[in-house]
Design an enzyme around this catalytic site. Structure first.
Site, mmCIF file in Angstrom:
data_model
loop_
_atom_site.group_PDB
_atom_site.id
_atom_site.type_symbol
_atom_site.label_atom_id
_atom_site.label_comp_id
_atom_site.label_asym_id
_atom_site.label_seq_id
_atom_site.Cartn_x
_atom_site.Cartn_y
_atom_site.Cartn_z
ATOM 1 C CG ASN A 150 -1.730 0.997 1.436
ATOM 2 O OD1 ASN A 150 -1.624 2.096 0.397
ATOM 3 N ND2 ASN A 150 -2.644 0.944 2.231
ATOM 4 C CD1 TRP A 151 3.427 1.007 -3.000
ATOM 5 C CD2 TRP A 151 3.808 1.929 -5.163
ATOM 6 N NE1 TRP A 151 4.368 0.205 -3.420
ATOM 7 C CE2 TRP A 151 3.966 0.405 -4.491
ATOM 8 C CE3 TRP A 151 2.795 2.523 -5.823
ATOM 9 C CZ2 TRP A 151 4.605 -0.032 -6.000
ATOM 10 C CZ3 TRP A 151 3.599 2.430 -6.632
ATOM 11 C CH2 TRP A 151 4.217 0.940 -7.116
ATOM 12 C CE LYS A 152 0.100 3.237 4.959
ATOM 13 N NZ LYS A 152 0.325 3.106 6.412
ATOM 14 C CG HIS A 183 -5.133 2.189 5.578
ATOM 15 N ND1 HIS A 183 -5.277 3.292 6.265
ATOM 16 C CD2 HIS A 183 -4.557 1.237 5.291
ATOM 17 C CE1 HIS A 183 -4.239 2.752 6.165
ATOM 18 N NE2 HIS A 183 -3.059 1.503 5.931
ATOM 19 C CD GLU A 224 -2.673 5.453 6.721
ATOM 20 O OE1 GLU A 224 -2.359 5.913 5.270
ATOM 21 O OE2 GLU A 224 -2.042 5.283 7.188
ATOM 22 C CD GLU A 253 -3.449 -2.159 7.166
ATOM 23 O OE1 GLU A 253 -1.894 -2.641 7.067
ATOM 24 O OE2 GLU A 253 -4.146 -1.591 6.885
ATOM 25 N N GLY A 292 3.190 2.479 10.574
ATOM 26 C CA GLY A 292 4.102 3.598 10.113
ATOM 27 C C GLY A 292 4.346 4.102 12.085
ATOM 28 C CB SER A 343 5.682 -1.476 11.940
ATOM 29 O OG SER A 343 6.014 -0.343 12.153
ATOM 30 N N GLY A 353 2.963 -0.731 3.876
ATOM 31 C CA GLY A 353 2.949 0.202 4.098
ATOM 32 C C GLY A 353 4.480 0.924 3.657
ATOM 33 N N GLY A 354 4.982 1.416 4.721
ATOM 34 C CA GLY A 354 6.455 2.202 4.762
ATOM 35 C C GLY A 354 7.456 1.073 4.265
HETATM 36 P P1 13P Z 1 3.781 0.739 7.424
HETATM 37 O O1 13P Z 1 4.134 -0.971 6.688
HETATM 38 O O2 13P Z 1 4.365 1.891 6.863
HETATM 39 O O3 13P Z 1 2.939 0.121 8.835
HETATM 40 O O4 13P Z 1 2.057 0.236 7.123
HETATM 41 C C1 13P Z 1 0.721 -0.400 6.919
HETATM 42 C C2 13P Z 1 -0.610 0.066 6.626
HETATM 43 O O5 13P Z 1 -1.079 1.105 6.932
HETATM 44 C C3 13P Z 1 -0.785 -0.912 4.854
HETATM 45 O O6 13P Z 1 -1.788 -0.636 4.711
#
Ligand code: 13P
Length: 250
Positions: free
Chosen positions: A9-11, A96, A98, A168, A174, A213, A234-235
């Site tokens: 998920n590149w956000k 998600h 967010e 999640e 993050g 993470s 994510g990251g």
């Molecule tokens: P991180 O891997 O950056 O913690 O993000 C996870 C995430 O929200 C994937 O959707």
């Protein structure tokens, strides 16, 4: 035996140039990824054309990070499911944390979006998870159950059979704080058992990913757990080496 899925998920990250080199890097390492692992990336909408062109014919699938619950019309800034289909998306991330916390998406909106994605023949990746204060108050299972119940009530249990759930924990997203493999497994097992109460067959089939993470260094221990069927990253999905490190840890 359930297939493993590792999805990035590149956000709201990337540029034409950085995405070109990220995709080159991921494609170059795909020969080391085992056959029981599927790989997907979810870029910002505006890069879907670029991603689709670069990945066409590869083993890597792609998807959207969100979708409108409406089919078309006066919804400024929104993206419809048919538009994602135009770019050959396979997956759509739904609900998600967010989206839930920053853009006010309720369980009901998420359940509607789940229905829209399925009706269009794409695979929803349904995100669920608790806040830190909810975990500390012993409410993790109640929170996750409520999020799932909205989707079950709207769509029925069979709708989960070909979908994907991503657990999640919000406090792990993050933050560098990963749920321990035991903490994650406990919630994954809870989700599967909850679905099994309505259908054992669906519970056995549904893929449940962990997100929060996840990195090359902790992926193997998480993915070794019986109810963890992959990761939503994510990251670490923004660096080819890290993303591939997770794909090959599976
Ligand atoms: P991180 O891997 O950056 O913690 O993000 C996870 C995430 O929200 C994937 O959707």
């Amino acid at each position: 035996m359930r297939q493993i899925l590792v999805a990035g998920n590149w956000k709201m990250n990337g540029s034409t140039a950085s995405i070109a080199s990220l995709l080159d890097g991921i494609k170059a390492g795909m020969d080391k990824v085992q056959g029981n692992v599927s790989v997907a990336v979810c870029p910002p909408f505006v890069y879907l054309q670029q991603v689709a062109s670069a990945l066409e014919g590869s083993k890597i699938a792609w998807g959207g990070q969100n979708v409108s619950s409406e089919a078309s019309g006066a919804f400024t800034g929104e993206i419809a499911l048919d538009m994602l289909k135009d770019f050959a998306c396979h997956y759509v991330i739904i609900g998600h944390s967010e989206r839930r916390s920053l853009y006010g998406e309720s369980d009901e909106i998420v359940a509607d979006k789940y229905a829209v994605v399925r009706a269009g023949g794409l695979k929803p990746i349904l995100c669920v998870g608790e806040l830190l204060e909810e975990r500390e108050a012993g409410q993790t299972e109640a929170v996750v159950a409520k999020q799932l119940d909205a989707v079950l009530a709207r769509n029925g249990v069979e709708a989960l059979a070909d979908g994907v759930i991503a657990y999640e924990p919000v406090w792990a997203i993050g933050t560098g704080k990963t749920a321990s493999p035991e903490q994650a497994q406990e919630v994954h097992a809870f989700i599967r058992a909850k679905i099994a109460k309505q259908s054992q067959e669906v519970a056995d089939k549904v893929q449940i990913l962990y997100g929060g993470s996840m990195k090359p260094g902790n992926a193997a221990d998480l993915l070794a757990k019986p109810d963890i069927d992959g990761g939503l990253i994510g990251g670490a999905a923004l660096k080819a080496e890290d993303f591939l490190g997770i794909c090959t840890a599976a």
